[in-house]
Design an enzyme around this catalytic site. Structure first.
Site, PDB file in Angstrom:
ATOM      1  N   GLY A 148      -7.088   8.892   8.041  1.00 38.58           N
ATOM      2  CA  GLY A 148      -7.027   9.249   9.266  1.00 38.58           C
ATOM      3  C   GLY A 148      -8.306   9.472   9.888  1.00 38.58           C
ATOM      4  N   ASP A 199      -7.921   1.157   7.576  1.00 38.98           N
ATOM      5  CA  ASP A 199      -6.795   1.299   8.571  1.00 38.98           C
ATOM      6  C   ASP A 199      -7.114   1.845   9.989  1.00 38.98           C
ATOM      7  OD1 ASP A 199      -4.223   1.108   9.836  1.00 38.98           O
ATOM      8  OD2 ASP A 199      -3.432   2.626   8.695  1.00 38.98           O
ATOM      9  N   THR A 200      -7.605   3.235  10.102  1.00 35.33           N
ATOM     10  CA  THR A 200      -7.690   3.938  11.354  1.00 35.33           C
ATOM     11  C   THR A 200      -8.711   3.252  12.281  1.00 35.33           C
ATOM     12  OG1 THR A 200      -7.153   5.992  10.036  1.00 35.33           O
ATOM     13  CG2 THR A 200      -8.255   6.230  12.198  1.00 35.33           C
ATOM     14  N   GLU A 256      -2.921   5.785  -8.200  1.00 26.82           N
ATOM     15  CA  GLU A 256      -3.912   6.905  -7.541  1.00 26.82           C
ATOM     16  C   GLU A 256      -3.702   8.058  -8.488  1.00 26.82           C
ATOM     17  OE1 GLU A 256      -4.098   9.277  -3.451  1.00 26.82           O
ATOM     18  OE2 GLU A 256      -3.893   7.130  -3.284  1.00 26.82           O
ATOM     19  N   ASP A 260       0.839  -1.237   0.053  1.00 26.58           N
ATOM     20  CA  ASP A 260      -0.065   0.052   0.035  1.00 26.58           C
ATOM     21  C   ASP A 260       0.829   1.435   0.013  1.00 26.58           C
ATOM     22  OD1 ASP A 260      -2.504   1.331   0.061  1.00 26.58           O
ATOM     23  OD2 ASP A 260      -2.631   1.362   2.221  1.00 26.58           O
ATOM     24  N   SER A 307     -12.231   4.439   6.579  1.00 24.01           N
ATOM     25  CA  SER A 307     -12.639   4.405   8.134  1.00 24.01           C
ATOM     26  C   SER A 307     -13.607   5.584   8.282  1.00 24.01           C
ATOM     27  CB  SER A 307     -11.379   4.329   9.027  1.00 24.01           C
ATOM     28  OG  SER A 307     -10.462   3.064   8.735  1.00 24.01           O
TER      29      SER A 307
END
Length: 287
Positions: free
Chosen positions: A183, A234-235, A136, A84, A213
């Site tokens: 985040g 993730d977060t 991306e 990633d 998230s």
């Protein structure tokens, strides 16, 4: 269990109207939480290894840990190991030699032409080896590992940019900016669904949603309907793990048995992974 190319896994999800959960793992315990959740839900999954984990633990130890835990826990569901947010071509090549099944080069901070040039080179290697490749276009705000994008610099990907980038790089799945952030969100995100639909119609390939998230469940469901086939989480996983450990210590402040403490974190994180799998519609899709 069988490792599956990211291209195969994501294409299958895209064609059948669900999304693959791409869950970031940072150590042995978080890898275990993801694998056990996927096995219980009989869901194909991606385990993401990102830059913070690589810097702290090393790529090889983390990759080897996935092999060992799959064998130890007798995992039967399809698994794809994904690199990633790599910012280095050389790191992508290392991941290919270490039997990752999916590679992401993130050149979103580079000039457009430079992003295309390096992403295309990674895609060519991935294609030759039968791996999946992600690129991306458009910056996504917030912090991912040690990479921070200021909110004022985040931008919504245009259809023209997405199509040009997709055609010239040949990526298998495309990460775009449609209103998410890495985040913790300061306010409730509002995804740009019309733009998502326009991009999907133009590029005709799976879309990746970074910053999964904290996005409200109803918006996630709508995003999947509109062509998102890979969602990064993730977060929320880290929050669940740490809060689980804190909860254990509040009730057992003199428990110094590390396995007890870690198991509470694993259980808490596993519950979040299972919720996400069901939300994405990938539960029961292992076969």
């Amino acid at each position: 269990m069988s490792y599956v190319s990211g291209k195969t896994m994501i294409q299958e999800a895209w064609k059948n109207g669900y999304a693959i959960g791409a869950f970031t793992a940072h150590n042995l315990e978080t890898i275990k939480a993801v694998l056990l959740a996927a096995e219980e839900e009989q869901a194909p999954i991606m385990i993401q290894i990102g830059q913070k984990a690589i810097n702290e633990m090393g790529m090889k130890p983390l990759r080897d840990a996935i092999d060992s835990l799959i064998e130890h826990h007798r995992i039967t569901v399809p698994v794809c190991v994904h690199l990633d947010h790599s910012r280095q071509f050389e790191q992508c090549m290392e991941a290919a030699t270490r039997h990752f099944q999916s590679l992401m080069f993130d050149g979103s901070a580079l000039p457009f032409e430079e992003n295309i040039r390096i992403t295309k080179a990674v895609v060519e290697v991935a294609n030759a080896l039968g791996l999946g490749a992600e690129g991306e276009i458009g910056k996504i705000g917030g912090t991912e590992d040690d990479i921070t994008v200021d909110e004022k610099d985040a931008m919504i990907t245009t259809v023209a940019e997405a199509l040009d980038f997709s055609e010239r790089t040949g990526v298998d799945y495309l990460a775009v900016s449609i209103g998410t952030a890495h985040g913790v969100y300061k306010t409730t995100p509002e995804l740009k669904f019309d733009r998502l639909s326009e991009i999907k119609q133009a590029v005709q390939k799976p879309i990746v949603l970074h910053g999964g998230s904290g996005v409200p469940d109803d918006q996630i469901v709508e995003a999947v309907k509109r062509g998102v086939a890979k969602i990064n989480v993730d977060t929320e996983l880290r929050q669940a793990f740490i809060l689980g450990v804190q909860e254990h210590w509040k009730a057992n402040e003199k428990d110094y048995i590390l396995a007890d403490v870690m198991n509470k974190g694993i259980t808490s994180m596993k519950e979040v992974v299972q919720h996400k799998i069901r939300l994405f519609g990938s539960n029961g899709k292992a076969k």
